[in-house]
Each structure stands twice: as structure tokens, then as C-alpha cells.
Motif scaffolding. Structure first.
Motif, short mmCIF file in Angstrom:
data_model
loop_
_atom_site.label_atom_id
_atom_site.label_comp_id
_atom_site.label_asym_id
_atom_site.label_seq_id
_atom_site.Cartn_x
_atom_site.Cartn_y
_atom_site.Cartn_z
N MET A 1 0.74 -1.19 -0.13
CA MET A 1 -0.11 -0.12 0.04
C MET A 1 1.00 1.22 0.04
N ALA A 2 0.60 2.20 -0.94
CA ALA A 2 1.28 3.12 -1.00
C ALA A 2 0.37 4.57 -0.66
N GLU A 3 1.11 5.70 -0.18
CA GLU A 3 0.30 6.81 -0.07
C GLU A 3 0.85 7.81 -1.14
N ILE A 4 -0.36 8.55 -1.68
CA ILE A 4 0.02 9.41 -2.86
C ILE A 4 -0.49 10.75 -2.61
N HIS A 5 0.25 11.85 -2.48
CA HIS A 5 -0.14 13.10 -2.28
C HIS A 5 -0.48 13.87 -3.38
N LYS A 6 -1.53 14.57 -3.66
CA LYS A 6 -1.89 15.54 -4.58
C LYS A 6 -2.59 16.61 -4.24
N LYS A 7 -2.39 17.81 -5.00
CA LYS A 7 -3.04 18.88 -4.89
C LYS A 7 -4.43 18.77 -5.71
N ILE A 8 -5.55 19.50 -5.01
CA ILE A 8 -6.90 19.65 -5.32
C ILE A 8 -7.30 21.06 -5.02
N LEU A 9 -8.22 21.59 -5.90
CA LEU A 9 -8.70 22.90 -5.77
C LEU A 9 -9.57 22.91 -4.85
N PRO A 10 -10.22 24.17 -4.22
CA PRO A 10 -11.09 24.02 -3.25
C PRO A 10 -12.47 23.64 -3.55
N GLU A 11 -12.99 23.93 -4.75
CA GLU A 11 -14.20 23.30 -5.03
C GLU A 11 -14.24 21.91 -5.35
N TYR A 12 -13.07 21.12 -5.58
CA TYR A 12 -12.98 19.72 -5.81
C TYR A 12 -12.78 19.07 -4.35
N PHE A 13 -12.13 19.83 -3.76
CA PHE A 13 -11.78 19.23 -2.24
C PHE A 13 -13.10 19.17 -1.42
N GLU A 14 -13.98 20.13 -1.52
CA GLU A 14 -14.98 20.33 -0.77
C GLU A 14 -16.21 19.28 -0.98
N ALA A 15 -16.15 18.80 -2.48
CA ALA A 15 -17.01 18.04 -2.90
C ALA A 15 -16.65 16.61 -2.38
N LYS A 45 -5.33 28.51 -5.62
CA LYS A 45 -4.35 28.99 -6.78
C LYS A 45 -4.30 30.44 -6.55
N ASN A 46 -5.11 31.11 -5.84
CA ASN A 46 -5.13 32.62 -5.67
C ASN A 46 -4.14 33.19 -4.89
N ILE A 47 -3.56 32.16 -3.64
CA ILE A 47 -2.41 32.40 -2.91
C ILE A 47 -1.31 31.65 -3.44
#
Length: 88
Positions: A1-15, A45-47
């Protein structure tokens, strides 16, 4: 089992965080398998930085396919394909 870290924009994160969205669509530019843990870290992405919020989801299914055009440059899609990641 691996842990994969990825960025996600707020609107997709919230969903995903709220449970409304139980999949993730990503460019097929990294290895991920059933049983891995996908750690999605909210990116503003704004900050141009992380917000500090993250959510961990276990990968239950990875479907990889190719299509002509989607969110990424056509050349990258043709070269790498797309993957849909189902989460619980």
C-alpha cells in the motif's frame, strides 16, 4: 500500500470532503493502485499555496483509458491517458 499526495482545488476538495464526490479524475502521470491511500491536499491558486486542509481516501478502483481531448493538453492525453480513481 502506497500513500500518494496530490493537490486539489477548493471546489473539488469540498465535494470530496463532504462525501458528495467519491471519485477523482487525474492525468495518468503517476502510479496508483487499489488499496493505496490518496491524500488530497487543498491548494488555493489565488495564494499559490496549500490551505492546510487535506482528506485521505482509500483507492477502491483505478480505471485507465485514453480519449482525444479533456482538461489537459491533447498531446499529454494521447501520451499518458486518463485515470478515474474511485474512493471510499
Amino acid at each position: 500500500m502506497a500513500e500518494i499526495h496530490k493537490k486539489i482545488l477548493p471546489e473539488y476538495f469540498e465535494a470530496i470532503y463532504s462525501g458528495k464526490k467519491n471519485y477523482e479524475l487525474r492525468l495518468n502521470d503517476f502510479e496508483i493502485n487499489e488499496g493505496d491511500v490518496l491524500i488530497l491536499e487543498e491548494w488555493d491558486k489565488n495564494i499559490n499555496n496549500y490551505t492546510g486542509r487535506k482528506v485521505e481516501k482509500t483507492v477502491t478502483y483505478v480505471g485507465k483509458f485514453r480519449i482525444d481531448q479533456l482538461f489537459w493538453p491533447e498531446e499529454e492525453i494521447k501520451e499518458k491517458g486518463i485515470q478515474i480513481i474511485s474512493l471510499k
